[in-house]
Design a protein around this motif. Structure first.
Motif, mmCIF file in Angstrom:
data_model
loop_
_atom_site.group_PDB
_atom_site.id
_atom_site.type_symbol
_atom_site.label_atom_id
_atom_site.label_comp_id
_atom_site.label_asym_id
_atom_site.label_seq_id
_atom_site.Cartn_x
_atom_site.Cartn_y
_atom_site.Cartn_z
ATOM 1 N N VAL A 133 5.496 132.917 65.112
ATOM 2 C CA VAL A 133 5.260 134.070 65.977
ATOM 3 C C VAL A 133 6.612 134.643 66.323
ATOM 4 O O VAL A 133 7.405 134.014 67.022
ATOM 5 C CB VAL A 133 4.504 133.664 67.256
ATOM 6 N N GLY A 134 6.905 135.828 65.814
ATOM 7 C CA GLY A 134 8.207 136.429 66.076
ATOM 8 C C GLY A 134 9.345 135.630 65.474
ATOM 9 O O GLY A 134 10.447 135.607 66.027
ATOM 10 N N GLY A 135 9.119 134.945 64.379
ATOM 11 C CA GLY A 135 10.181 134.178 63.749
ATOM 12 C C GLY A 135 10.340 132.775 64.277
ATOM 13 O O GLY A 135 11.212 132.044 63.838
ATOM 14 N N GLY A 157 2.050 145.452 61.455
ATOM 15 C CA GLY A 157 2.787 146.054 60.354
ATOM 16 C C GLY A 157 4.286 145.891 60.443
ATOM 17 O O GLY A 157 5.012 146.483 59.639
ATOM 18 N N SER A 158 4.779 145.103 61.375
ATOM 19 C CA SER A 158 6.218 144.874 61.476
ATOM 20 C C SER A 158 6.671 143.937 60.359
ATOM 21 O O SER A 158 5.863 143.388 59.602
ATOM 22 C CB SER A 158 6.572 144.279 62.840
ATOM 23 N N THR A 159 7.973 143.734 60.260
ATOM 24 C CA THR A 159 8.507 142.883 59.201
ATOM 25 C C THR A 159 8.095 141.426 59.365
ATOM 26 O O THR A 159 8.032 140.684 58.392
ATOM 27 C CB THR A 159 10.043 142.977 59.184
ATOM 28 N N ASP A 160 7.828 140.991 60.583
ATOM 29 C CA ASP A 160 7.390 139.621 60.832
ATOM 30 C C ASP A 160 6.166 139.661 61.733
ATOM 31 O O ASP A 160 6.232 139.312 62.913
ATOM 32 C CB ASP A 160 8.517 138.809 61.475
ATOM 33 N N PRO A 161 5.010 140.097 61.224
ATOM 34 C CA PRO A 161 3.836 140.307 62.076
ATOM 35 C C PRO A 161 3.189 138.990 62.488
ATOM 36 O O PRO A 161 3.392 137.944 61.879
ATOM 37 C CB PRO A 161 2.903 141.129 61.182
#
Length: 537
Positions: A532-534, A224-228
């Motif tokens: 993954v993580g941007g 649910g984070s901004t970049d899941p």
């Protein structure tokens, strides 16, 4: 017409090694009882209890360490009783006087019309002073030995030296409590092939056997984070349930007996774009929350993944900094009702942060790793709270100490980097016999009155720290005995595997630990063309 190769079917059904999770003792539990939920006490009680608990161990090791030092140093029980020019050693609590460290009095006196400065990444500077204090008072420590030492506030230690003319204590050597006794130290462990500080098995270890039991460690799912990393989380669930990969990967996954999630399973709450840009709110608040910024989907998605995994193996879930839990340590278990279908499985356990997980081998037959298992079907046969109803049985056992990373993150602000790393700090906590010495100074914790639960009464076999910037591991050995006590565990060598877990959302890394050899294996999940993580893979 194309011919599709048949799916390989193993000759024998895949089974998981079974084990029991024994509930920790009352002394080793981090659950705050209703009788202890009081905030009337001063935090100074924690320091007094800590010093009283660890001083005898420091004194014993210091006398043994400095017994034959030239000059016949004497032990001075009170730091203010030190005489000038006399070689002696003192014991007390370290206090780091650091000008850059946050000061609550300055925060109270600060002008509220001016925004507060952002928190500092480091507290250390050239103007820092190291103090040693006990019930009588405080004395300043100086010397090259102190400047090169790895120290943070709250460490109990002994210092050998001489008081100078200006009242400072010139330190020659330091002594710590040392690693605590290890209950499983009598179990025979085969020697590792490599003695390097970094011991990672990137492929199948030649020492591992088909009957070996592995545990899976992960942290920082941040659903649910901004970049899941939703695709990687789905791949992780399929791997743990032995549904992903070929027969070799499925056989390897079937040897995993349980999963430990070390915090930050849910992403941190963020304000929506409208609130950040200053646009007026247009949607009304209903049912006690802001419908424009709140969504239950992250919890529902996490619950769905946990339900899939709990059908195959036990899961231990710890809260973390970004999870909906209290900020102070120890963080209490998350409510089981948050996780929908997973809460109906006896294999699902919501744990505190930190937590001791005690594992013992089970005599029960291994169970199938198929997802078609019924709720509660697991070789560990846990209770509804996720712990086994059985008591510890004779034979090998493993103790796993897990936290979500807040103690190491806070201690890292006290030390210069390089040369001191997060792995060095984690190893130092074993020799300090304290997992969170900076609490309650700069790390928030519960105001305990009669005990300090963060004192390590025993050395764990596996020491896991979650949500770190990068993966790291080290096998720590200690051959020094704890004197002439009657406890045989105090007279046997100790061995602990330290594992620093990276955030899964950023790295896609799952760590496996062999409970027989303490070997470590990394499994990384990535999807080509997806981020993954941007970072695109």
């Amino acid at each position: 017409m194309a011919v599709v190769d048949p799916i390989p079917i193993p000759s024998t059904p895949l089974t998981r090694p079974s084990s029991n999770a024994v509930p920790p003792s009352e002394e080793a539990s981090f659950i705050i009882k209703s009788t202890d939920k009081s905030y009337k006490h001063q935090y100074s009680n924690i320091y007094f209890v800590r010093l009283h608990a660890l001083r005898p161990h420091v004194e014993q090791r210091a006398k043994r360490r400095w017994n034959e030092v030239a000059g016949n140093p004497v032990f001075v029980p009170r730091v203010l009783d030190v005489e000038k020019g006399q070689l002696c050693f003192i014991i007390g609590t370290v206090y780091m006087d650091m000008p850059l460290k946050p000061n609550v009095l300055e925060d109270v006196a600060r002008d509220r019309s001016i925004p507060a400065p952002p928190p500092r990444e480091k507290f250390n500077s050239d103007e820092d002073n190291v103090m040693l204090e006990d019930e009588s008072g405080r004395i300043c420590l100086v010397g090259d030995r102190i400047r090169s030492a790895c120290l943070v506030t709250g460490v109990i230690m002994g210092a050998l030296g001489i008081e100078t003319q200006n009242g400072d204590f010139e330190v020659v050597d330091l002594c710590y409590p040392g690693m605590a006794p290890q209950p499983s130290s009598g179990v025979h462990w085969p020697a590792s092939q490599s003695e390097d500080a970094m011991e990672v098995d990137t492929s199948s270890s030649s020492q591992s056997l088909p009957s070996d039991e592995w545990i899976a460690l992960v942290s920082g799912l941040e659903v649910g984070s901004t970049d899941p990393a939703d695709a990687q989380v789905q791949m992780l669930a399929e791997y743990l349930t032995a549904e992903a990969g070929g027969s070799d990967e499925q056989s390897q996954a079937a040897r995993i007996s349980r999963l430990i999630i070390a915090g930050n399973s849910l992403g941190a709450l963020t304000r929506d774009a409208g609130a950040i840009s200053g646009e007026p709110e247009r949607k009304p608040r209903r049912y006690g929350h802001d419908t424009s910024s709140f969504t239950p989907h992250p919890t529902q998605n996490l619950a769905a993944h946990l339900t899939d995994v709990c059908r195959s193996l036990p899961v231990h879930l710890l809260p973390g900094p970004s999870d909906p839990s209290a900020t102070i340590l120890p963080q209490q278990p998350l409510p089981r009702a948050m996780f929908g279908g997973a809460s109906h499985y006896a294999t699902f356990a919501c744990e505190s942060n930190p937590i001791y997980i005690h594992l013992t081998p089970s005599s029960a037959p291994a169970v199938s790793s198929s997802r078609a298992s019924q709720p509660g079907a697991s070789g560990s046969k846990p209770k509804a709270n996720g712990h086994s109803a059985k008591q510890a049985i004779p034979g090998p056992s493993r103790t796993i100490l897990v936290n979500a990373g807040q103690p190491v993150d806070d201690m890292f602000k006290y030390v210069p980097t390089p040369p001191i790393s997060r792995l060095t700090l984690t190893e130092a906590t074993l020799r300090w016999r304290h997992m969170a010495p900076t609490a309650p100074d700069t790390l928030w914790c519960h105001p305990y009155f009669a005990k300090d639960p963060f004192v390590m009464a025993e050395t764990p076999d596996v020491y896991v720290v979650g949500n770190q910037p990068a993966f790291a591991t080290r096998l720590v050995r200690d051959t020094e005995t704890d004197g002439e006590g009657d406890d045989e565990h105090a007279r046997t060598p100790k061995r602990c595997r330290i594992v620093l877990l990276p955030k899964f959302r950023e790295s896609g890394v799952l760590v496996l630990v062999n409970l027989r050899t303490l070997a470590v294996r990394k499994v990384q999940f990535a999807v080509e063309g997806m981020s993954v993580g941007g970072k695109e893979t």
